[in-house]
Design an enzyme around this catalytic site. Sequence first.
Site, PDB file in Angstrom:
ATOM      1  N   CYS A 164      -1.425  -7.494  -7.673  1.00 21.27           N
ATOM      2  CA  CYS A 164       0.014  -7.506  -8.031  1.00 21.27           C
ATOM      3  C   CYS A 164       0.645  -6.375  -7.226  1.00 21.27           C
ATOM      4  O   CYS A 164       0.881  -5.289  -7.739  1.00 21.27           O
ATOM      5  CB  CYS A 164       0.193  -7.262  -9.525  1.00 21.27           C
ATOM      6  SG  CYS A 164      -0.585  -8.508 -10.569  1.00 21.27           S
ATOM      7  N   ALA A 193       3.487  -5.991  -5.006  1.00 23.31           N
ATOM      8  CA  ALA A 193       4.867  -5.687  -4.568  1.00 23.31           C
ATOM      9  C   ALA A 193       5.572  -4.754  -5.572  1.00 23.31           C
ATOM     10  O   ALA A 193       5.297  -4.834  -6.768  1.00 23.31           O
ATOM     11  CB  ALA A 193       5.639  -6.989  -4.430  1.00 23.31           C
ATOM     12  N   GLY A 207       4.870  -2.487  -3.228  1.00 24.85           N
ATOM     13  CA  GLY A 207       3.889  -2.021  -2.259  1.00 24.85           C
ATOM     14  C   GLY A 207       3.601  -0.528  -2.222  1.00 24.85           C
ATOM     15  O   GLY A 207       2.911  -0.063  -1.325  1.00 24.85           O
ATOM     16  N   GLY A 208       4.096   0.216  -3.209  1.00 19.89           N
ATOM     17  CA  GLY A 208       3.823   1.662  -3.215  1.00 19.89           C
ATOM     18  C   GLY A 208       2.330   1.954  -3.134  1.00 19.89           C
ATOM     19  O   GLY A 208       1.887   2.814  -2.352  1.00 19.89           O
ATOM     20  N   ASP A 248       1.243 -10.962  -4.359  1.00 21.78           N
ATOM     21  CA  ASP A 248       2.214 -10.883  -5.463  1.00 21.78           C
ATOM     22  C   ASP A 248       2.823 -12.267  -5.614  1.00 21.78           C
ATOM     23  O   ASP A 248       2.829 -13.068  -4.681  1.00 21.78           O
ATOM     24  CB  ASP A 248       3.314  -9.862  -5.162  1.00 21.78           C
ATOM     25  CG  ASP A 248       4.018  -9.374  -6.428  1.00 21.78           C
ATOM     26  OD1 ASP A 248       3.667  -8.281  -6.928  1.00 21.78           O
ATOM     27  OD2 ASP A 248       4.907 -10.087  -6.929  1.00 21.78           O
ATOM     28  N   ASP A 303      -2.484  -3.795 -10.898  1.00 26.94           N
ATOM     29  CA  ASP A 303      -1.359  -3.050 -11.465  1.00 26.94           C
ATOM     30  C   ASP A 303      -0.353  -4.110 -11.950  1.00 26.94           C
ATOM     31  O   ASP A 303       0.655  -4.360 -11.304  1.00 26.94           O
ATOM     32  CB  ASP A 303      -0.773  -2.187 -10.321  1.00 26.94           C
ATOM     33  CG  ASP A 303       0.341  -1.255 -10.755  1.00 26.94           C
ATOM     34  OD1 ASP A 303       0.197  -0.607 -11.797  1.00 26.94           O
ATOM     35  OD2 ASP A 303       1.356  -1.176 -10.029  1.00 26.94           O
ATOM     36  N   CYS A 308       2.117   1.326 -16.137  1.00 22.55           N
ATOM     37  CA  CYS A 308       3.008   2.455 -16.421  1.00 22.55           C
ATOM     38  C   CYS A 308       3.544   2.292 -17.840  1.00 22.55           C
ATOM     39  O   CYS A 308       4.740   2.394 -18.069  1.00 22.55           O
ATOM     40  CB  CYS A 308       4.127   2.542 -15.382  1.00 22.55           C
ATOM     41  SG  CYS A 308       5.114   1.045 -15.247  1.00 22.55           S
TER      42      CYS A 308
END
Length: 300
Positions: free
Chosen positions: A108, A110, A112-113, A132, A175, A228
């Site tokens: 997952c 995008a 893209g960090g 993604d 993520d 997060c």
Amino acid sequence: MVAAFERYRDMVPDFSALLKAVETPPPTHIRANTLRVEQEKFRQGMAERGYRLAPVAEIPEAFRWDGPKTPGGTLEYFRGWYQVQGLTSMLPALILDPQAGERLLDLCAAPGGKATYLAQLTRNQALIVANDVSHRRIGILRSHNDRLGITSIVVTRYRGQSFPMRMLFDRILLDPPCSAEGTYRVGARPPLTEDPEVSRRLQRLQQMLVSHAIKLLRPGGTLVYSTCTYAPEENEAVLQPAVEEGRAELVSVDTPFPHAPGLESWNGHRFHPSLKLAARFYPHLVDSWGFFIARLRKPE
Ligand SMILES: C[S@@+](CC[C@H](N)C(=O)[O-])C[C@H]1O[C@@H](n2cnc3c(N)ncnc32)[C@H](O)[C@@H]1O
């Protein structure tokens, strides 16, 4: 006081400090892109242009952005000298510990960090599949790849839970979408939903993604699962079935940043004791976004 956090009163160490931290605006962090500019040249160049950067001792390429302006609109940003990224958001890629020559999957990915950090950490010398489902967000990922000088990322667009089983990967970053409670801080996000149904719906998708990610790993391979959010329904409870059934085992998270261990129980549910090896990052312990990160290994 954020009412949606009240249910975490007994879960979070020093709960009142958490409430205080979420009532302060978060700092902005950036990551120097050493694929484009050598670290020392970056520091000097940014100082000469009048940008105030505070180094982060634990991560050489990370800096707190103290102004002036916002970091997304400078010439250096467009030259690909750095990526804007929350400090704790850098940790999943570091904890995955990617190596040059490996096959990596970000299921997952995008915008893209984390995938772009994987490319930086492996000096463009790994094969990184960044997947993604969102067409729009993949567009942003591609523009970051170009700007940052990344040549090792292949972009795909599948639902992660049905990503094709054509090859196995050495390391996978997962993520997934989450309720993002950890990004709630004053000035950054509107108040949270208090509806626990949101977490329960997300849990179903997150569990499907975990199960499929494990199938896509080579035996002995590493999976990093991150969100997060604080909700145990989207963290320990998501990993519980795979760990209990022996499809994956927890490995301790290696990080110099202060954190709380994963939960062994919540709301009357007991989790596998090894889930304490996961890490919970809270904004009163690390001044950034709240994060949950677990590192798992697929048995041989
Ligand atoms: C938390 S964000 C990922 C952030 C990203 N890892 C980064 O560091 O920039 C979750 C992503 O999951 C994507 N997504 C949602 N459902 C998905 C699915 N079923 N399969 C794959 N990706 C999905 C969303 O489009 C979103 O980009």
